[in-house]
Design an enzyme around this catalytic site. Structure first.
Site, PDB file in Angstrom:
ATOM      1  N   GLY A  16       0.809  -1.218   0.000  1.00 12.70           N
ATOM      2  CA  GLY A  16       0.000   0.000   0.000  1.00 12.70           C
ATOM      3  C   GLY A  16       0.839   1.263   0.000  1.00 12.70           C
ATOM      4  O   GLY A  16       2.064   1.223   0.155  1.00 12.70           O
ATOM      5  N   ASP A  17       0.165   2.402  -0.247  1.00  7.11           N
ATOM      6  CA  ASP A  17       0.788   3.724  -0.198  1.00  7.11           C
ATOM      7  C   ASP A  17       1.922   3.910  -1.200  1.00  7.11           C
ATOM      8  O   ASP A  17       2.877   4.642  -0.951  1.00  7.11           O
ATOM      9  CB  ASP A  17       1.297   4.035   1.226  1.00  7.11           C
ATOM     10  N   LYS A  20      -0.555   5.638  -5.469  1.00  2.00           N
ATOM     11  CA  LYS A  20      -1.650   5.401  -6.433  1.00  2.00           C
ATOM     12  C   LYS A  20      -2.430   6.666  -6.738  1.00  2.00           C
ATOM     13  O   LYS A  20      -2.760   6.950  -7.895  1.00  2.00           O
ATOM     14  CB  LYS A  20      -2.600   4.309  -5.892  1.00  2.00           C
ATOM     15  N   ASN A  42     -10.328   2.627   4.225  1.00  3.42           N
ATOM     16  CA  ASN A  42      -8.982   2.274   4.727  1.00  3.42           C
ATOM     17  C   ASN A  42      -7.926   2.862   3.788  1.00  3.42           C
ATOM     18  O   ASN A  42      -6.790   3.073   4.186  1.00  3.42           O
ATOM     19  CB  ASN A  42      -8.819   0.748   4.866  1.00  3.42           C
ATOM     20  N   ALA A  43      -8.304   3.116   2.544  1.00  2.79           N
ATOM     21  CA  ALA A  43      -7.393   3.737   1.583  1.00  2.79           C
ATOM     22  C   ALA A  43      -7.199   5.218   1.909  1.00  2.79           C
ATOM     23  O   ALA A  43      -8.111   5.881   2.392  1.00  2.79           O
ATOM     24  CB  ALA A  43      -7.974   3.603   0.176  1.00  2.79           C
ATOM     25  N   GLY A  44      -6.012   5.694   1.618  1.00  5.15           N
ATOM     26  CA  GLY A  44      -5.736   7.131   1.712  1.00  5.15           C
ATOM     27  C   GLY A  44      -4.880   7.480   0.514  1.00  5.15           C
ATOM     28  O   GLY A  44      -3.708   7.119   0.475  1.00  5.15           O
ATOM     29  N   HIS A  45      -5.483   8.096  -0.478  1.00  4.49           N
ATOM     30  CA  HIS A  45      -4.772   8.390  -1.726  1.00  4.49           C
ATOM     31  C   HIS A  45      -4.518   9.890  -1.829  1.00  4.49           C
ATOM     32  O   HIS A  45      -5.455  10.681  -1.919  1.00  4.49           O
ATOM     33  CB  HIS A  45      -5.581   7.890  -2.930  1.00  4.49           C
ATOM     34  N   THR A 133      -7.044  -0.293  10.073  1.00  4.77           N
ATOM     35  CA  THR A 133      -7.288   1.151  10.091  1.00  4.77           C
ATOM     36  C   THR A 133      -8.531   1.476  10.934  1.00  4.77           C
ATOM     37  O   THR A 133      -8.864   2.648  11.111  1.00  4.77           O
ATOM     38  CB  THR A 133      -7.509   1.686   8.668  1.00  4.77           C
ATOM     39  N   ARG A 147     -23.536 -12.986   3.688  1.00  2.00           N
ATOM     40  CA  ARG A 147     -24.859 -12.695   3.120  1.00  2.00           C
ATOM     41  C   ARG A 147     -25.800 -11.980   4.103  1.00  2.00           C
ATOM     42  O   ARG A 147     -26.993 -12.267   4.168  1.00  2.00           O
ATOM     43  CB  ARG A 147     -25.499 -13.980   2.580  1.00  2.00           C
ATOM     44  N   GLN A 226      -5.107  -0.222  -1.416  1.00  2.00           N
ATOM     45  CA  GLN A 226      -4.172  -1.093  -0.712  1.00  2.00           C
ATOM     46  C   GLN A 226      -3.066  -1.527  -1.698  1.00  2.00           C
ATOM     47  O   GLN A 226      -2.794  -0.804  -2.642  1.00  2.00           O
ATOM     48  CB  GLN A 226      -4.879  -2.311  -0.087  1.00  2.00           C
ATOM     49  N   ALA A 301      -1.580   8.178   5.434  1.00  2.00           N
ATOM     50  CA  ALA A 301      -2.493   9.213   4.940  1.00  2.00           C
ATOM     51  C   ALA A 301      -3.886   9.048   5.562  1.00  2.00           C
ATOM     52  O   ALA A 301      -4.683   9.981   5.564  1.00  2.00           O
ATOM     53  CB  ALA A 301      -2.584   9.153   3.421  1.00  2.00           C
ATOM     54  N   ARG A 305      -0.224   7.080  11.236  1.00  2.00           N
ATOM     55  CA  ARG A 305       0.786   6.243  11.884  1.00  2.00           C
ATOM     56  C   ARG A 305       2.103   6.295  11.103  1.00  2.00           C
ATOM     57  O   ARG A 305       2.094   6.359   9.877  1.00  2.00           O
ATOM     58  CB  ARG A 305       0.326   4.771  11.917  1.00  2.00           C
ATOM     59  N   ASP A 335      13.019  10.241  -5.800  1.00  2.00           N
ATOM     60  CA  ASP A 335      13.714  11.405  -5.225  1.00  2.00           C
ATOM     61  C   ASP A 335      14.047  11.210  -3.746  1.00  2.00           C
ATOM     62  O   ASP A 335      14.989  11.815  -3.233  1.00  2.00           O
ATOM     63  CB  ASP A 335      12.842  12.659  -5.383  1.00  2.00           C
TER      64      ASP A 335
HETATM   65  P1  GDP Z   1      -1.475   5.764  -2.150  1.00  2.00           P
HETATM   66  O1  GDP Z   1      -2.256   5.243  -0.997  1.00  2.00           O
HETATM   67  O2  GDP Z   1      -0.844   4.671  -2.953  1.00  2.00           O
HETATM   68  O3  GDP Z   1      -2.246   6.725  -3.004  1.00  2.00           O
HETATM   69  O4  GDP Z   1      -0.260   6.583  -1.527  1.00  2.00           O
HETATM   70  P2  GDP Z   1      -0.353   7.639  -0.306  1.00  2.00           P
HETATM   71  O5  GDP Z   1      -0.987   8.877  -0.798  1.00  2.00           O
HETATM   72  O6  GDP Z   1      -0.902   6.986   0.898  1.00  2.00           O
HETATM   73  O7  GDP Z   1       1.187   7.847   0.001  1.00  2.00           O
HETATM   74  C1  GDP Z   1       2.083   8.280  -0.968  1.00  2.00           C
HETATM   75  C2  GDP Z   1       2.753   9.573  -0.468  1.00  2.00           C
HETATM   76  O8  GDP Z   1       3.885   9.854  -1.273  1.00  2.00           O
HETATM   77  C3  GDP Z   1       1.874  10.788  -0.560  1.00  2.00           C
HETATM   78  O9  GDP Z   1       2.189  11.659   0.490  1.00  2.00           O
HETATM   79  C4  GDP Z   1       2.258  11.416  -1.903  1.00  2.00           C
HETATM   80  O10 GDP Z   1       2.038  12.814  -1.946  1.00  2.00           O
HETATM   81  C5  GDP Z   1       3.726  11.114  -1.932  1.00  2.00           C
HETATM   82  N1  GDP Z   1       4.318  10.901  -3.257  1.00  2.00           N
HETATM   83  C6  GDP Z   1       3.783  10.273  -4.344  1.00  2.00           C
HETATM   84  N2  GDP Z   1       4.708  10.198  -5.334  1.00  2.00           N
HETATM   85  C7  GDP Z   1       5.829  10.788  -4.859  1.00  2.00           C
HETATM   86  C8  GDP Z   1       7.145  10.990  -5.391  1.00  2.00           C
HETATM   87  O11 GDP Z   1       7.460  10.591  -6.505  1.00  2.00           O
HETATM   88  N3  GDP Z   1       8.051  11.618  -4.580  1.00  2.00           N
HETATM   89  C9  GDP Z   1       7.744  12.064  -3.339  1.00  2.00           C
HETATM   90  N4  GDP Z   1       8.681  12.653  -2.632  1.00  2.00           N
HETATM   91  N5  GDP Z   1       6.515  11.872  -2.801  1.00  2.00           N
HETATM   92  C10 GDP Z   1       5.590  11.232  -3.551  1.00  2.00           C
HETATM   93  P1  IMO Z   2      -3.908   2.624   0.372  1.00  2.00           P
HETATM   94  O1  IMO Z   2      -5.016   2.449  -0.633  1.00  2.00           O
HETATM   95  C1  IMO Z   2      -1.486   0.918   3.535  1.00  2.00           C
HETATM   96  C2  IMO Z   2      -3.359  -2.077   6.108  1.00  2.00           C
HETATM   97  C3  IMO Z   2      -3.600  -1.688   7.550  1.00  2.00           C
HETATM   98  C4  IMO Z   2      -3.512  -3.052   8.209  1.00  2.00           C
HETATM   99  C5  IMO Z   2      -4.153  -3.971   7.181  1.00  2.00           C
HETATM  100  C6  IMO Z   2      -5.630  -4.250   7.438  1.00  2.00           C
HETATM  101  O2  IMO Z   2      -3.785   3.998   0.894  1.00  2.00           O
HETATM  102  O3  IMO Z   2      -2.633   2.050  -0.156  1.00  2.00           O
HETATM  103  P2  IMO Z   2      -7.881  -2.842   7.213  1.00  2.00           P
HETATM  104  O4  IMO Z   2      -8.253  -1.516   7.780  1.00  2.00           O
HETATM  105  O5  IMO Z   2      -7.931  -2.924   5.740  1.00  2.00           O
HETATM  106  O6  IMO Z   2      -8.607  -3.979   7.874  1.00  2.00           O
HETATM  107  O7  IMO Z   2      -6.333  -3.036   7.640  1.00  2.00           O
HETATM  108  O8  IMO Z   2      -4.029  -3.319   5.935  1.00  2.00           O
HETATM  109  N1  IMO Z   2      -3.947  -1.137   5.123  1.00  2.00           N
HETATM  110  C7  IMO Z   2      -3.228  -0.281   4.394  1.00  2.00           C
HETATM  111  N2  IMO Z   2      -1.903  -0.006   4.420  1.00  2.00           N
HETATM  112  N3  IMO Z   2      -2.284   1.538   2.654  1.00  2.00           N
HETATM  113  C8  IMO Z   2      -3.603   1.256   2.593  1.00  2.00           C
HETATM  114  O9  IMO Z   2      -4.403   1.757   1.625  1.00  2.00           O
HETATM  115  C9  IMO Z   2      -4.141   0.340   3.519  1.00  2.00           C
HETATM  116  N4  IMO Z   2      -5.382  -0.139   3.771  1.00  2.00           N
HETATM  117  C10 IMO Z   2      -5.245  -1.045   4.743  1.00  2.00           C
HETATM  118  O10 IMO Z   2      -2.600  -0.818   8.004  1.00  2.00           O
HETATM  119  O11 IMO Z   2      -2.169  -3.437   8.360  1.00  2.00           O
HETATM  120 MG    MG Z   3      -2.357   5.452   1.070  1.00  2.00          MG
END
Ligand code: GDP
Ligand code: IMO
Ligand code: MG
Length: 426
Positions: A16-17, A20, A42-45, A133, A147, A226, A301, A305, A335
């Site tokens: 994850g993270d 995306k 649970n996602a944070g984009h 989360t 169901r 995720q 995000a 944490r 970077d």
């Molecule tokens: P996602 O859940 O996959 O959408 O990713 P998150 O948003 O949770 O976490 C990615 C973090 O990295 C965010 O704070 C973005 O702003 C940051 N980010 C994404 N691409 C880049 C990059 O190429 N360089 C840097 N320094 N930060 C980035």
């Molecule tokens: P994005 O879309 C990172 C992790 C949680 C936990 C496990 C189960 O931003 O990449 P849940 O709440 O789904 O039952 O948690 O999955 N987790 C993530 N880790 N990015 C996420 O989403 C996540 N969504 C869930 O930290 O370990």
């Molecule tokens: Mg995220």
């Protein structure tokens, strides 16, 4: 019948993270519709719009283009409270969601008692916590497969409140077993308020909606949440999320056939992170790990944490490329490695003294010693680069080794969080 293979997928290849949100926002300009197919709040984009940082949990990351449609598919679990809050944030940027956001009537609703159950179940796990989360994800998917769940379309049924009360009672018995005694009245109040808001949005039959778009030759981008290593089947079970996160989930999370899928674009960071519990072979618990967290600003995000950080893991990535059928890779956060003298890349796992390049059945029960190959760092401000030619030679060596190992090419390198900080690689 003609086969319009018009659906491309963007998903995360790690835990994850991977970035995306940013990458979907970047690519969305080339598509007509962006669709979420699994997961929930649970996602944070994270993405940047008008130089302002926005974190999306429920709404697809194509929302900042006025001429694009966005669909929350049937495979998503939906928290109306989060949705309402997020709609208000997005609307404050001038986005008209009544025109651009569509929600499948088959998406399951996250109830306040699902959140309570998530909390109670985690608390009962002691030192085996998943690190959920606490957004109610697992209990909602359990009610789906069991169901019992309520869906967005049920809101229009005159018996909705009765069905809600019945399910709530069922949940209450489970909560009593956990000795959960928090008062969730306030959660329920905001839930019912948010349901009224949800009813005003475009609730559609998602599968006809998207297939009509496909038939009309529209370009569709499916946005994963995720990461592949958090997939309920192929991730590091039980330290995973409760949905399938891989490309196959696009079909049952949206109601489209497999042959409609064209590219599967996998995202990996140039290193690796994980938030929550569970195995992470390349984790660095030393100063280097702290540097990655500090420079990469690796804090969740959704929950804030600190993320666990480590070197890139090619064993896990190769596995993720295999189960997803990845056709292109985007490497993000290159970077962040700018200042490191030396980089390491995990090329194998030593399991009971034997080296392997395959993911074992239960990583959490094994002692894994990662095998590393070292690379010199680039020690250059790569975030300033605008083209491939401007990227340091040392970075290109790092990238080409990864390409060869995975057998899939890194086609884009993201070198900063902003929308246009991305370089195409030929
Ligand atoms: P996602 O859940 O996959 O959408 O990713 P998150 O948003 O949770 O976490 C990615 C973090 O990295 C965010 O704070 C973005 O702003 C940051 N980010 C994404 N691409 C880049 C990059 O190429 N360089 C840097 N320094 N930060 C980035
Ligand atoms: P994005 O879309 C990172 C992790 C949680 C936990 C496990 C189960 O931003 O990449 P849940 O709440 O789904 O039952 O948690 O999955 N987790 C993530 N880790 N990015 C996420 O989403 C996540 N969504 C869930 O930290 O370990
Ligand atoms: Mg995220």
């Amino acid at each position: 019948m003609t086969n319009h293979a018009m659906v491309d997928v963007i998903l995360g290849l790690q835990w994850g993270d991977e970035g995306k949100g940013k990458i979907v926002d970047y690519f969305a300009k080339d598509y007509d519709l962006v669709a979420r197919f699994q997961g929930g709040p649970n996602a944070g984009h994270t993405l940047y719009f008008d130089d302002k940082k926005v974190v999306l949990h429920q709404i697809p990351s194509g929302v900042f283009y006025a001429d694009k449609l966005n669909l929350i598919g049937n495979g998503v679990v939906l928290d109306p409270v989060t949705l309402k809050r997020e709609c208000n944030t997005v609307a404050s940027f001038g986005v008209d969601l009544r025109k651009s956001l569509f929600i499948s009537e088959r998406a399951h609703l996250i109830l306040p008692t699902h959140r309570a159950l998530d909390k109670a179940a985690e608390a009962s796990k002691g030192n085996q916590k998943i690190g959920s989360t606490l957004k109610g994800i697992a209990p909602t998917y359990m009610d789906k497969t069991g169901r019992n769940g309520l869906r967005v379309g049920d809101l229009l049924d005159k018996n909705f409140t009765t069905a809600y009360i019945k399910l709530r009672l069922k949940h209450q018995r489970l909560l009593d077993n956990y000795a959960f005694d928090e008062d969730i009245t306030a959660w329920e109040e905001e839930f019912f308020e948010a349901l009224e808001f949800l009813k005003e949005l475009n609730v559609v039959n998602g599968e006809y909606f998207i297939n009509q778009q496909v038939q009309a030759g529209k370009r569709i981008l499916a946005e994963g949440a995720q990461g592949s290593m958090l997939d309920i089947d192929f991730g590091t079970f039980p330290f995973v999320t409760s949905s399938n996160t891989i490309s196959a989930a696009v079909c049952n999370g949206l109601g489209i056939a497999p042959q409609k899928i064209r590219d599967v674009i996998g995202i990996t960071k140039a290193y690796c992170t994980r938030v929550g519990g569970g195995p992470f072979p390349t984790e660095l618990t030393d100063e280097t790990g702290e540097e990655l967290r500090r420079i990469g600003n690796e804090f969740g995000a959704t929950t804030g944490r600190p993320r666990r950080c480590g070197w890139i893991d090619l064993v896990a990535l190769r596995f993720a490329c295999m189960v997803n059928g990845v056709t292109k890779i985007v490497m993000t956060k290159a970077d962040v490695l700018d200042e490191f003298k030396e980089l390491e890349v995990c090329t194998g796992y030593k399991l009971n003294g034997k080296e392997s390049i395959e993911m074992p059945f239960r990583l959490d029960r094994m002692h894994v010693e990662p095998v590393y190959k070292k690379f010199p760092g680039w020690k250059t401000k790569s975030s300033a680069a605008k083209s491939m030619e401007e990227l340091p030679e040392t970075m290109r060596t790092y990238v080409s080794f990864i390409n060869q190992y995975l057998g899939v090419a890194i086609r884009y390198i993201s070198n900063g969080p902003e929308r246009n900080q991305i370089i195409s690689i030929k």
